[in-house]
Design a protein around this motif. Sequence first.
Motif, PDB file in Angstrom:
ATOM      1  N   MET A 191      26.508  41.449  51.502  1.00 36.83           N
ATOM      2  CA  MET A 191      27.814  42.100  51.428  1.00 36.83           C
ATOM      3  C   MET A 191      28.945  41.072  51.424  1.00 36.83           C
ATOM      4  O   MET A 191      29.929  41.204  50.689  1.00 36.83           O
ATOM      5  N   GLY A 192      28.810  40.026  52.253  1.00 34.68           N
ATOM      6  CA  GLY A 192      29.828  38.991  52.282  1.00 34.68           C
ATOM      7  C   GLY A 192      29.878  38.203  50.980  1.00 34.68           C
ATOM      8  O   GLY A 192      30.960  37.857  50.485  1.00 34.68           O
ATOM      9  N   LEU A 193      28.709  37.919  50.413  1.00 39.51           N
ATOM     10  CA  LEU A 193      28.659  37.190  49.142  1.00 39.51           C
ATOM     11  C   LEU A 193      29.196  38.049  47.993  1.00 39.51           C
ATOM     12  O   LEU A 193      29.872  37.550  47.089  1.00 39.51           O
ATOM     13  N   HIS A 194      28.892  39.334  48.039  1.00 41.19           N
ATOM     14  CA  HIS A 194      29.420  40.279  47.047  1.00 41.19           C
ATOM     15  C   HIS A 194      30.949  40.228  47.062  1.00 41.19           C
ATOM     16  O   HIS A 194      31.599  40.148  46.009  1.00 41.19           O
ATOM     17  N   ASP A 195      31.526  40.245  48.246  1.00 37.72           N
ATOM     18  CA  ASP A 195      32.981  40.188  48.368  1.00 37.72           C
ATOM     19  C   ASP A 195      33.521  38.841  47.893  1.00 37.72           C
ATOM     20  O   ASP A 195      34.526  38.778  47.170  1.00 37.72           O
ATOM     21  N   LEU A 196      32.849  37.759  48.275  1.00 34.39           N
ATOM     22  CA  LEU A 196      33.309  36.416  47.902  1.00 34.39           C
ATOM     23  C   LEU A 196      33.358  36.240  46.387  1.00 34.39           C
ATOM     24  O   LEU A 196      34.334  35.725  45.836  1.00 34.39           O
ATOM     25  N   HIS A 213      37.199  50.018  51.314  1.00 38.21           N
ATOM     26  CA  HIS A 213      37.185  48.558  51.358  1.00 38.21           C
ATOM     27  C   HIS A 213      38.118  48.084  52.466  1.00 38.21           C
ATOM     28  O   HIS A 213      39.314  48.393  52.472  1.00 38.21           O
ATOM     29  N   LEU A 214      37.561  47.334  53.405  1.00 36.53           N
ATOM     30  CA  LEU A 214      38.308  46.852  54.555  1.00 36.53           C
ATOM     31  C   LEU A 214      38.857  45.448  54.346  1.00 36.53           C
ATOM     32  O   LEU A 214      39.815  45.047  55.005  1.00 36.53           O
ATOM     33  N   ALA A 215      38.225  44.689  53.469  1.00 30.73           N
ATOM     34  CA  ALA A 215      38.682  43.322  53.221  1.00 30.73           C
ATOM     35  C   ALA A 215      40.014  43.354  52.480  1.00 30.73           C
ATOM     36  O   ALA A 215      40.356  44.345  51.822  1.00 30.73           O
ATOM     37  N   PRO A 216      40.794  42.275  52.574  1.00 31.08           N
ATOM     38  CA  PRO A 216      42.067  42.226  51.836  1.00 31.08           C
ATOM     39  C   PRO A 216      41.855  42.511  50.357  1.00 31.08           C
ATOM     40  O   PRO A 216      40.851  42.109  49.758  1.00 31.08           O
ATOM     41  N   LEU A 217      42.812  43.208  49.769  1.00 31.40           N
ATOM     42  CA  LEU A 217      42.689  43.580  48.361  1.00 31.40           C
ATOM     43  C   LEU A 217      42.734  42.350  47.465  1.00 31.40           C
ATOM     44  O   LEU A 217      43.338  41.336  47.810  1.00 31.40           O
ATOM     45  N   TYR A 218      42.077  42.434  46.319  1.00 30.02           N
ATOM     46  CA  TYR A 218      42.095  41.354  45.348  1.00 30.02           C
ATOM     47  C   TYR A 218      42.156  41.969  43.952  1.00 30.02           C
ATOM     48  O   TYR A 218      41.814  43.141  43.754  1.00 30.02           O
ATOM     49  N   GLU A 219      42.611  41.171  43.028  1.00 32.99           N
ATOM     50  CA  GLU A 219      42.722  41.633  41.648  1.00 32.99           C
ATOM     51  C   GLU A 219      41.330  41.711  41.022  1.00 32.99           C
ATOM     52  O   GLU A 219      40.607  40.718  40.980  1.00 32.99           O
ATOM     53  N   PRO A 220      40.898  42.878  40.561  1.00 38.00           N
ATOM     54  CA  PRO A 220      39.568  42.977  39.936  1.00 38.00           C
ATOM     55  C   PRO A 220      39.459  42.055  38.730  1.00 38.00           C
ATOM     56  O   PRO A 220      40.407  41.890  37.958  1.00 38.00           O
ATOM     57  N   ARG A 224      36.221  38.282  44.717  1.00 39.70           N
ATOM     58  CA  ARG A 224      37.603  37.932  45.021  1.00 39.70           C
ATOM     59  C   ARG A 224      37.963  36.492  44.639  1.00 39.70           C
ATOM     60  O   ARG A 224      39.106  36.074  44.798  1.00 39.70           O
ATOM     61  N   THR A 225      36.992  35.697  44.178  1.00 33.85           N
ATOM     62  CA  THR A 225      37.250  34.291  43.887  1.00 33.85           C
ATOM     63  C   THR A 225      37.385  34.087  42.380  1.00 33.85           C
ATOM     64  O   THR A 225      36.405  34.189  41.638  1.00 33.85           O
ATOM     65  N   PRO A 226      38.583  33.777  41.898  1.00 36.83           N
ATOM     66  CA  PRO A 226      38.803  33.689  40.442  1.00 36.83           C
ATOM     67  C   PRO A 226      37.953  32.639  39.741  1.00 36.83           C
ATOM     68  O   PRO A 226      37.550  32.832  38.591  1.00 36.83           O
ATOM     69  N   ASP A 227      37.669  31.507  40.422  1.00 38.57           N
ATOM     70  CA  ASP A 227      36.959  30.444  39.704  1.00 38.57           C
ATOM     71  C   ASP A 227      35.440  30.562  39.796  1.00 38.57           C
ATOM     72  O   ASP A 227      34.718  29.671  39.364  1.00 38.57           O
ATOM     73  N   ILE A 228      34.919  31.645  40.364  1.00 43.95           N
ATOM     74  CA  ILE A 228      33.482  31.928  40.271  1.00 43.95           C
ATOM     75  C   ILE A 228      33.286  32.826  39.054  1.00 43.95           C
ATOM     76  O   ILE A 228      33.757  33.968  39.043  1.00 43.95           O
ATOM     77  N   HIS A 268      34.836  32.673  54.423  1.00 43.74           N
ATOM     78  CA  HIS A 268      35.893  33.668  54.276  1.00 43.74           C
ATOM     79  C   HIS A 268      35.661  34.831  55.229  1.00 43.74           C
ATOM     80  O   HIS A 268      34.603  34.958  55.850  1.00 43.74           O
ATOM     81  N   ASP A 269      36.653  35.694  55.377  1.00 43.08           N
ATOM     82  CA  ASP A 269      36.634  36.735  56.406  1.00 43.08           C
ATOM     83  C   ASP A 269      35.393  37.625  56.344  1.00 43.08           C
ATOM     84  O   ASP A 269      34.856  38.047  57.378  1.00 43.08           O
ATOM     85  N   ALA A 270      34.929  37.943  55.127  1.00 48.18           N
ATOM     86  CA  ALA A 270      33.803  38.871  54.988  1.00 48.18           C
ATOM     87  C   ALA A 270      32.493  38.286  55.502  1.00 48.18           C
ATOM     88  O   ALA A 270      31.500  39.011  55.601  1.00 48.18           O
ATOM     89  N   HIS A 271      32.465  36.991  55.817  1.00 46.06           N
ATOM     90  CA  HIS A 271      31.288  36.438  56.479  1.00 46.06           C
ATOM     91  C   HIS A 271      31.202  36.948  57.911  1.00 46.06           C
ATOM     92  O   HIS A 271      30.120  37.036  58.484  1.00 46.06           O
TER      93      HIS A 271
END
Length: 600
Positions: A51-56, A17-24, A59-63, A242-245
Amino acid sequence: MSRLSTEIDAIRAREIHLAPLYEPKDPAGLLRMVFMIPFGHAFSLMCNGPMGLHDLINRTPDIPAVAERAIEYDCLVRDGNRLRTPDGEPYRSIESPRPVVAADVVGVSMINSGDLHSLLRLLDLAGIPRRAADRVPGVHPLVVGGNQGLADPEPLADYLDVVAVGEAERSLAELLRIVHAHRQTPGRAPLLEQLARVPGLYVPSLYECDLAPGGGVTAVRPRTLTVPRTVHAQYLTPEDLHDAHFVYPITDGTAAGFHPVVGCLHSCHFCNLGVPPFRQAPLDVLTAYVDQLEELRVPKIIISAPTFTQYRYRQQLLDHIRAYADRAAADGRTVTTIIGSIRADEINADYLQAVTELGDFGHLFTELRLSQARGVLTIAPEWASPDLVALYGKTQKTERIDRAIDLCRENGGINTVMLYFIIGAPGELPSDRMAIADHAIAVRRRLGTPDANVIVKLHQFMPKPGTLTGRLEMCDPDTVHQYGLDIGERLRALVGDDDYAAHYRVEQFETAMMHLEVVCSRGDRRVGHVLEDLYDAGVDLARLTKDELVAALSKHGLSYERHLRRMDDAVLPWQTLHHVNGDAEQQLARALDERAGNAA
């Protein structure tokens, strides 16, 4: 352990995973969304939409959802035109052993209209009923589609519950919030009506179409007063993306890449690259990403942008990549950089110098098949006749292309040029097509070296919904294929068999996909049923003939020739999404008619 589980374990072991880490997220109480990607693992990582939407989502708590990926695994068994798992176990995602059919939402990205039938294959593989009307709320997932293959979504209107139009970062997040809130609501009608009011979401089942004989529609109207009459694509600012876009969020260790720009500064009449607003990735996001690739020793960098020369910071970015390549070379390793096709009128000496100093480089990831090529540069003149170029709104004049080739010669690091041309377009004359051969010869001579090579890549003109050419007529793909053979034969005759074999190549797409594009790029809802019939009959749609397609269309009262015609209809099948200036469409059509008429 099953073969499927073994393959997935191997995929998970090599993914980084290259994107910044996030809390699962804790999946309890959240929706489960699975992106079904119709490619193998390596190519799926380059699909920045899903792939970008998967990451978004993750990593987004309110989704209120977790996202997973299911791909066309190597171990899947091809049974005719269908896929199945090798051991009879349920089709599952990379992230979870639970079956895909048990997901709450499934997303499918349709890149090309000639490949819409891949949806049927994926739904069957997952055990999800194909047609939206046959899916049971609470039992089967909501099926969401997106991407440019659905510029005309109507052929799949009976198979997709929702279509995300434009960029889905905002609309998909809202969809998941609404679906989560409706989990206990019986039936799907209230949910779909609320989704239809979200900007950028099109819900086909909430629109009624009056079908015309032979193909097309005479009217499209919402089924209720609460459903909007039109749907507009959503495009976001760089700050909202976000960056993964912009960067591939996951690598398998062999390759990774990014999209420095989204959209195009030009608005050529035949191209949808200029439809979304032009936006650029922040330079620090890309340079930090390259630093990650160096740390991980990833040997291939893919710059996935046909308009990369428009990137404001391209020199700084190329310098950063070159520094990585130089350090790798000092360590005995090779770093390869692959760049998308570029506009000749945006090439300068500094750009070519920066590119060739990368060392091992090329333009176009899938086209590097020539032996002993120093470097490959891809340019898209589109037409060899300057006035036809101008009529279609392209600004690459002949002198600009000549100047680009001169720069290649002066640079000395490029010996192969790939030229993209469109054939079979309205207003085109036989002399325009034959001039492509002369153009290829002139380019090779201008390169000025004995080992210079020219690849001519021919594309059939396909009117795209959402552009000024969307209503124009199309040429039969079988005829266009013959045009391509004629161009190749003229080129061979002009240079001789030996020179042709050593230094030229003429390529064009197979006609099967082109025949499907003819009807899927501008068809109505009946076309999906035609695809389903062909699929159920076991027809290999990668080798579909015109006769097979014509016979299948006729069973539904559709005419193949009608799909080729100029669409002067008052209402288009994709009318709900149609926002093109009608006066400008007519002006272009008249100018092309006048050109052809003057030459007659």
